[in-house]
Enzyme design. Structure first.
Site, PDB file in Angstrom:
ATOM      1  N   GLU A   1       1.962  25.859  67.523  1.00 24.63           N
ATOM      2  CA  GLU A   1       0.595  26.192  67.099  1.00 24.63           C
ATOM      3  C   GLU A   1      -0.365  26.295  68.291  1.00 24.63           C
ATOM      4  OE1 GLU A   1      -0.449  23.294  64.087  1.00 24.63           O
ATOM      5  OE2 GLU A   1       0.504  24.501  62.533  1.00 24.63           O
TER       6      GLU A   1
ATOM      7  N   GLU B   1       6.193  26.593  58.605  1.00 24.82           N
ATOM      8  CA  GLU B   1       5.599  25.438  57.931  1.00 24.82           C
ATOM      9  C   GLU B   1       4.935  25.889  56.636  1.00 24.82           C
ATOM     10  OE1 GLU B   1       3.050  22.886  60.188  1.00 24.82           O
ATOM     11  OE2 GLU B   1       4.397  22.805  61.923  1.00 24.82           O
TER      12      GLU B   1
END
Length: 753
Positions: free
Chosen positions: A187, A256
């Protein structure tokens, strides 16, 4: 989580090298990808992945968790790699117990599942310091996660070590192992702009470094729109059906799928309805997705001091299909199992389509995506159709809809998807839950359901389950050992503790004159201690007496003090409750105090204590003595606690109990305790805090319809965020340290079986 009847040994930090060659779990196969999907052994695959973090469960639990994931329809397991767990001290490695990653990977392989290993090494994950070891801050000249030579050197060394370990153990797919996918960074797109061009250069370096390690399987970067061409950029979020990678050559991966959320002390407990999770997943595959991972399929427990934050709770249940105790959470697990089965029935048609599926508008907010499989051809209308699969979606949040598709009529509930593996018959609808709801039975063992003092013996009518009386040791306030030191000025918390403890004492002496005492008596003014900024918890003591506490993240502290004439000892305890685990410039976040510490309300104005001589004491005496360790607990000067004793902060408590018969999970109810940490048989089962969630903000009924966020469908309003703590062992030795006294006096904890 500690499985019942299983004892967890003390964590051992040691250098470990693996040289043994493992048996093949699969016939060796290659993994590649095209624009549609990952290609495993020459075949495109639609993949369901179950997120399980190996350190958040005990090794005894791993086989059952993996088996339940497979039974639930998962094709693979996904896990981060936790740098600070594997290298807590620079150059000293830990691959034992909950950190035996090789054992975990081999268990995945032996079950016939694949593995996605997310090396990072930054993980976020609501894990302490985002997975970075705190010693990394002390590397000269280091800046985390940017084009910085010291950081890149350390990152390369650790990532290479993990890849080499997997290679040595023959765990990659082309070696006959289960690992088919890796991840570098995590991320980074969320913070890349904070670093400017150096951030962009770092992304390119990280990708090149990873590819150069010779793992022989594809690498992923999640939430990274500028991922280089040879790295797959992937989606994280509650919904990813609209996601497209930055190149047509890459498949659509959902690393995710946030099927739940985490909780903080004093906060509500999030819940995501399974109808919406199923809707999001069905839409993802409907619109071209090919790999979906549950974050989390099993969340587990932040044992010890591993929870991040600040203020994240010990439980990492995450409202997952398998709960913190390793039990199936129904109807979530069962409904999603049915979804997976329906998607698998569609897989031949899904992988056959090279480009976009056929799109049919069925109504104002209704649509169909149709996947055709033709004999020997891909999407060639001249070939013979041998399979057709369709997804019928109603994205209206309020109204059901009746639609006509290929000559048949279908009724679609609001915010739902119907899956038709043969383009005719509905195999599954995301809003129609057929799985039964599970009701967990809380069977109370003999730690007594009656409120009673800790000095009383405990009995149970059915189980041989007797506890000795409670024993206690008082923790000293302020400096307690020879390892303290005194310097002029304030030192940053982590620079002193190196995160070896949550606790750091700051101690100084203040001399008050007769004039100041008279001034306070005549004016009614009280002297006040002021700290410009602090995190997470500060407790103030004057001459050994508690004067006040503040909780917050970089907030101001103002507390009146009761000072005497002459010298007064001011002891300030700084406590961390999980280090920051996300954001840019983590190495600069720190802990403790910022700015000035002043004493105001004096006759002559104020006294600046910032540059005074301060004595520093790391940790608690009980920690240093390891009162919780089995080999030490009988050597300490424990005293019997009378039944009518009043509760007090900074106290160690100890008792014994037998684990009930059976194989069900065991947990301790610490609801009557205040704030502290708990150990069972020498193992730190985590932090505990009796903070209560706000009374408002929870819905009487949870409406699955419409876009979800972590505040929707919240639960547990007006109740403690977490009372139950995982426990284990035969004739277990339970140690609890309180730095906040119990709210209703000290009562015996209950036992969940």
């Amino acid at each position: 989580m500690l499985g019942s009847r299983a004892l967890l040994a003390c964590l051992v930090i040691a250098s470990v090298a693996y040289f043994a060659v493992s048996a093949e779990f699969f016939k060796p196969f290659n993994v590649s990808y095209d624009h549609r999907a990952l290609i495993i052994d020459g075949k495109r695959r639609m993949l369901i992945s179950a997120g399980i973090h190996y350190p958040r469960a005990t090794p005894e639990m791993w086989p059952d968790l993996i088996a339940k994931s497979k039974e639930g329809g998962a094709d693979m397991i996904q896990s981060y790699v936790f740098w600070n767990g594997h290298e807590p001290i620079r150059g000293q490695y830990n691959f034992e117990g909950r950190y035996d990653i090789v054992k975990f990977v081999k268990l995945v392989g032996s079950s016939g599942l694949y593995l996605h290993l997310r090396i990072g090494p930054y993980v976020c994950a609501e894990w302490n310091f985002g997975g970075f070891p705190v010693w990394l801050r002390d590397v000269p000249g280091i800046e985390f996660r940017t084009n910085n030579a010291p950081f890149k050197e350390e990152m390369h060394r650790f990532v290479k070590m993990i890849v080499d370990l997997m290679l040595d153990e023959m765990l990659f797919s082309w070696q006959g192992g289960p690992i088919i996918l890796l991840q570098i960074e995590n991320e980074y797109g969320n913070i890349e702009s904070s670093y400017g061009q150096r951030g962009k250069d770092y992304v390119k370096w990280a990708a090149s470094m990873a590819i150069g390690l010779g793992a022989g399987v594809p690498w992923v970067m999640c939430k990274q729109t500028d991922a280089p061409e040879n790295i797959i950029d992937a989606c994280n979020g509650f919904y990813c059906d609209g996601f497209k990678p930055n190149s047509y050559r890459k498949p659509v991966l959902w690393t995710e799928d946030w099927n739940g959320w985490f909780a903080s002390w004093g906060g509500r407990v999030p819940h995501r309805p399974v109808e919406d999770i199923a809707f999001a997943i069905a839409r993802f595959f409907e619109r071209g997705g090919s790999y979906q991972n549950y974050y989390m399929y099993f969340g587990g427990t932040n044992f010890g001091r591993t929870s991040g934050g600040p203020f994240y709770i010990t439980s990492y249940d995450y409202d997952a299909p398998i709960d913190e105790y390793g039990l199936l959470s129904q109807p979530k697990w069962g409904h999603l199992k049915d979804l997976h089965a329906a998607i698998k029935l569609c897989e031949p048609a899904l992988v056959a389509v090279d480009d976009s599926p056929q799109y049919i508008k069925l109504g104002p907010k209704q649509e169909a995506h149709v996947y055709h499989q033709y004999e020997g051809l891909h999407l060639n209308q001249s070939g013979k159709e041998i399979r057709c699969s369709a997804f019928l979606a109603n994205i209206d949040e309020r109204k059901a809809a009746t639609v006509k598709f290929f000559g048949r009529v279908y009724t679609l509930p609001p915010w739902s998807v119907s899956i038709l593996p043969d383009c005719k018959n509905v195999a599954f609808n995301t809003a129609k839950v057929g799985a039964q709801t599970s009701i967990k039975s809380l069977g109370y063992g003999s730690l007594s359901s009656n409120i009673m003092g800790p000095g009383q013996p405990l009995h149970h009518d059915e189980v041989s389950f007797v506890s000795k009386a409670w024993k206690t040791i008082k923790e000293p306030i302020g400096a307690w050992g020879e390892r303290n030191f005194t310097v002029q000025g304030l030192l940053e918390h982590l620079n002193v503790t190196k995160d070896t403890s949550d606790y750091l004492w700051y101690i100084t002496r203040i001399n008050m004159s007769d004039d100041d005492i008279s001034y306070w008596e005549n004016t009614g003014i009280n002297p006040t201690l002021s700290i410009n900024s602090m995190r997470d918890v500060v407790r103030i003591f004057v001459n050994g007496q508690h004067a006040g506490s503040t909780v917050g993240h970089w907030v101001q502290v103002v507390h009146p003090l009761n000072l005497s004439q002459g010298y007064n000892e001011l002891a300030i305890l700084s406590q961390t409750v999980g280090l920051q685990n996300s954001g840019a410039f983590l190495e600069k976040d720190g802990a403790g105090f910022k700015g000035q510490i002043k004493l105001t309300g004096l006759k002559n104005g104020e006294m600046d204590l910032t540059n005074s001589f301060w004595t520093y004491q790391v940790g608690l005496k009980g920690e240093f003595m390891k009162l919780y360790a089995l080999e030490n607990t009988e050597q300490a000067d424990w005293i019997e606690l009378p039944p009518e004793s009043s509760s007090s902060m900074f106290t160690w408590y100890k008792t014994y109990f037998d684990v009930p018969d059976g194989v069900d999970p065991v947990a301790l109810d610490l609801g009557t305790m205040g704030k502290g940490q708990a150990w069972v048989n020498g193992h730190n089962i985590g932090r505990h805090w009796s903070l209560v969630a706000p009374k408002e903000g929870c819905q009487n009924t949870c409406d699955y319809r419409g876009t979800y966020n972590e505040r929707k469908c919240a639960t547990n309003c007006g109740k403690p965020t977490q009372n139950w703590m995982i426990g284990s062992g035969h004739e277990a030795n339970g140690i609890y340290h309180l730095d906040v006294p119990p709210s209703r006096g000290l009562h015996q904890s209950n036992l969940l079986v």
